[in-house]
Design a protein around this motif. Structure first.
Motif, PDB file in Angstrom:
ATOM      1  N   GLN A 138       0.818  -1.203   0.000  1.00 32.35           N
ATOM      2  CA  GLN A 138       0.000   0.000   0.000  1.00 32.35           C
ATOM      3  C   GLN A 138       0.857   1.261   0.000  1.00 32.35           C
ATOM      4  O   GLN A 138       0.554   2.237  -0.686  1.00 32.35           O
ATOM      5  N   ALA A 139       1.937   1.247   0.749  1.00 36.47           N
ATOM      6  CA  ALA A 139       2.795   2.433   0.843  1.00 36.47           C
ATOM      7  C   ALA A 139       3.898   2.451  -0.209  1.00 36.47           C
ATOM      8  O   ALA A 139       4.675   3.396  -0.270  1.00 36.47           O
ATOM      9  N   ASN A 140       3.980   1.392  -1.028  1.00 40.25           N
ATOM     10  CA  ASN A 140       5.004   1.297  -2.069  1.00 40.25           C
ATOM     11  C   ASN A 140       6.398   1.465  -1.471  1.00 40.25           C
ATOM     12  O   ASN A 140       7.234   2.215  -1.986  1.00 40.25           O
ATOM     13  N   LEU A 141       6.651   0.745  -0.386  1.00 34.60           N
ATOM     14  CA  LEU A 141       7.910   0.884   0.340  1.00 34.60           C
ATOM     15  C   LEU A 141       9.020   0.053  -0.285  1.00 34.60           C
ATOM     16  O   LEU A 141       8.788  -1.045  -0.798  1.00 34.60           O
ATOM     17  N   ASP A 142      10.241   0.577  -0.212  1.00 36.88           N
ATOM     18  CA  ASP A 142      11.424  -0.194  -0.568  1.00 36.88           C
ATOM     19  C   ASP A 142      12.039  -0.852   0.663  1.00 36.88           C
ATOM     20  O   ASP A 142      12.559  -1.968   0.586  1.00 36.88           O
ATOM     21  N   LEU A 143      12.002  -0.157   1.789  1.00 33.82           N
ATOM     22  CA  LEU A 143      12.675  -0.630   2.995  1.00 33.82           C
ATOM     23  C   LEU A 143      11.983  -0.039   4.208  1.00 33.82           C
ATOM     24  O   LEU A 143      11.415   1.049   4.134  1.00 33.82           O
ATOM     25  N   ALA A 144      12.022  -0.775   5.311  1.00 36.43           N
ATOM     26  CA  ALA A 144      11.438  -0.254   6.549  1.00 36.43           C
ATOM     27  C   ALA A 144      12.371  -0.544   7.712  1.00 36.43           C
ATOM     28  O   ALA A 144      13.169  -1.485   7.676  1.00 36.43           O
ATOM     29  N   ILE A 145      12.273   0.284   8.740  1.00 36.81           N
ATOM     30  CA  ILE A 145      12.999   0.071   9.985  1.00 36.81           C
ATOM     31  C   ILE A 145      11.977  -0.049  11.092  1.00 36.81           C
ATOM     32  O   ILE A 145      11.066   0.780  11.207  1.00 36.81           O
ATOM     33  N   CYS A 146      12.097  -1.094  11.891  1.00 36.00           N
ATOM     34  CA  CYS A 146      11.155  -1.271  12.999  1.00 36.00           C
ATOM     35  C   CYS A 146      11.916  -1.712  14.242  1.00 36.00           C
ATOM     36  O   CYS A 146      13.002  -2.299  14.157  1.00 36.00           O
ATOM     37  N   LEU A 147      11.354  -1.395  15.399  1.00 36.18           N
ATOM     38  CA  LEU A 147      11.892  -1.835  16.682  1.00 36.18           C
ATOM     39  C   LEU A 147      11.152  -3.097  17.071  1.00 36.18           C
ATOM     40  O   LEU A 147       9.950  -3.053  17.362  1.00 36.18           O
ATOM     41  N   ALA A 148      11.838  -4.228  17.028  1.00 41.82           N
ATOM     42  CA  ALA A 148      11.157  -5.506  17.210  1.00 41.82           C
ATOM     43  C   ALA A 148      12.138  -6.553  17.727  1.00 41.82           C
ATOM     44  O   ALA A 148      13.353  -6.342  17.746  1.00 41.82           O
ATOM     45  N   ALA A 149      11.585  -7.695  18.123  1.00 40.67           N
ATOM     46  CA  ALA A 149      12.418  -8.787  18.623  1.00 40.67           C
ATOM     47  C   ALA A 149      13.146  -9.508  17.492  1.00 40.67           C
ATOM     48  O   ALA A 149      14.229 -10.067  17.693  1.00 40.67           O
ATOM     49  N   ASP A 150      12.548  -9.512  16.285  1.00 39.43           N
ATOM     50  CA  ASP A 150      13.172 -10.182  15.156  1.00 39.43           C
ATOM     51  C   ASP A 150      12.648  -9.570  13.862  1.00 39.43           C
ATOM     52  O   ASP A 150      11.831  -8.643  13.888  1.00 39.43           O
ATOM     53  N   LYS A 151      13.071 -10.109  12.735  1.00 38.71           N
ATOM     54  CA  LYS A 151      12.706  -9.547  11.439  1.00 38.71           C
ATOM     55  C   LYS A 151      11.320  -9.969  10.971  1.00 38.71           C
ATOM     56  O   LYS A 151      10.833  -9.471   9.961  1.00 38.71           O
ATOM     57  N   GLY A 152      10.691 -10.886  11.704  1.00 40.35           N
ATOM     58  CA  GLY A 152       9.344 -11.306  11.336  1.00 40.35           C
ATOM     59  C   GLY A 152       9.325 -12.077  10.027  1.00 40.35           C
ATOM     60  O   GLY A 152      10.233 -12.855   9.732  1.00 40.35           O
ATOM     61  N   GLU A 153       8.304 -11.826   9.207  1.00 42.69           N
ATOM     62  CA  GLU A 153       8.116 -12.594   7.977  1.00 42.69           C
ATOM     63  C   GLU A 153       8.980 -12.119   6.815  1.00 42.69           C
ATOM     64  O   GLU A 153       9.009 -12.745   5.761  1.00 42.69           O
ATOM     65  N   HIS A 154       9.683 -11.018   6.989  1.00 46.11           N
ATOM     66  CA  HIS A 154      10.435 -10.430   5.887  1.00 46.11           C
ATOM     67  C   HIS A 154      11.917 -10.791   5.948  1.00 46.11           C
ATOM     68  O   HIS A 154      12.392 -11.379   6.914  1.00 46.11           O
ATOM     69  N   GLU A 155      12.642 -10.423   4.888  1.00 49.73           N
ATOM     70  CA  GLU A 155      14.096 -10.462   4.945  1.00 49.73           C
ATOM     71  C   GLU A 155      14.556  -9.278   5.797  1.00 49.73           C
ATOM     72  O   GLU A 155      13.892  -8.241   5.846  1.00 49.73           O
TER      73      GLU A 155
END
Length: 261
Positions: A138-155
């Protein structure tokens, strides 16, 4: 509207065989055996319900049925090539859309993007807040930064580890400044703010002490705005993440390499 299933491999073989009027030369172009070309043509004939080639004393020739569709088929392949070029065109673009928490952008990311941008005048960045849920499509993102325990479902790759630091001024009162997700021991914070960046600013103003990701506090500690009072390991870290297709983009790989250098 449901699209008819197209036997694309067979049609590609038909195009090559029709150009050369030879299964052997078509096989050379396609890097397969002549027998494989013959099998693809027979399969295509079965699917279409027509005969496409006949063998004559002069060699291989197209039937009227086979010849009838060639012009449209070749126009179609040209359209496919245009579609592929259009989809690949973004690979040559050097504009990146990045989602990140506001405090992370202000305290860490913006300065590094500025440094990276100076390496190539064609680089451009569009910043999106990731304080809410991320939707790459939806946001047409190339890359994101998040504060999390792990990378989740993504690379993804982690930035800076799980090091947290408690910061404040030498004359700060011994009271905690809280923010969502902060690891405060011994109860609730006396003062609460919206994010870790504001917690650092509140500590710099002398309101108390804040425990934040060390990555976010590096510049303020180096500038003498706050002092590092204690360190501990936290449950979460900052992750650079993207779905596999975005992660494999050349421009994304280059940015990840710059941010993790």
């Amino acid at each position: 509207m449901k699209r008819t299933h197209l036997p694309l491999n067979g049609l590609r073989v038909l195009d090559a065989a029709a150009r050369y009027l030879s299964f052997t030369r078509a096989a050379d172009e396609l890097a397969v055996t002549p027998a494989a070309v013959g099998q693809q043509i027979r399969t295509l004939e079965d699917v279409l319900g027509v005969v496409l080639f006949r063998r004559t004393a002069k060699g291989l020739e197209l039937t009227p049925e086979g010849e009838a569709g060639l012009n449209a088929l070749r126009r179609g392949f040209l359209e496919f090539e245009e579609a592929v070029r259009a989809m690949q065109s973004q690979q040559s673009s050097k504009r990146l859309t990045i989602a990140a928490p506001r405090d992370f952008t202000a305290k860490w990311l913006a300065a590094r993007l500025a440094d990276y941008g100076r390496t190539d005048a064609e680089l451009g960045f569009a910043m999106v807040s990731s304080d809410e849920s991320l939707d790459f499509t939806q946001a047409n993102l190339d890359l994101a930064i998040c504060l999390a325990a792990d990378k989740g479902e993504h690379e993804g790759i982690e930035l800076g580890g799980r090091d947290y630091v408690t910061v404040g001024r030498a004359d700060s009162p011994e009271r905690d400044i809280g923010w969502p997700g902060c690891p405060i021991e011994g109860g609730e914070a006396v003062i609460t703010v919206a994010d870790a960046g504001l917690a650092i600013d509140a500590a710099a103003a002398g309101l108390g002490r804040a425990t934040v990701p060390a990555l976010l506090a590096e510049a303020d500690i180096a500038a003498g705005r706050v002092q590092a009072l204690a360190r501990q390991e936290g449950a979460n870290g900052y992750w650079l993440i993207a779905p596999v297709p975005q992660w494999r983009q050349k421009k994304v790989k280059a940015l990840v390499a710059a941010l993790t250098a």
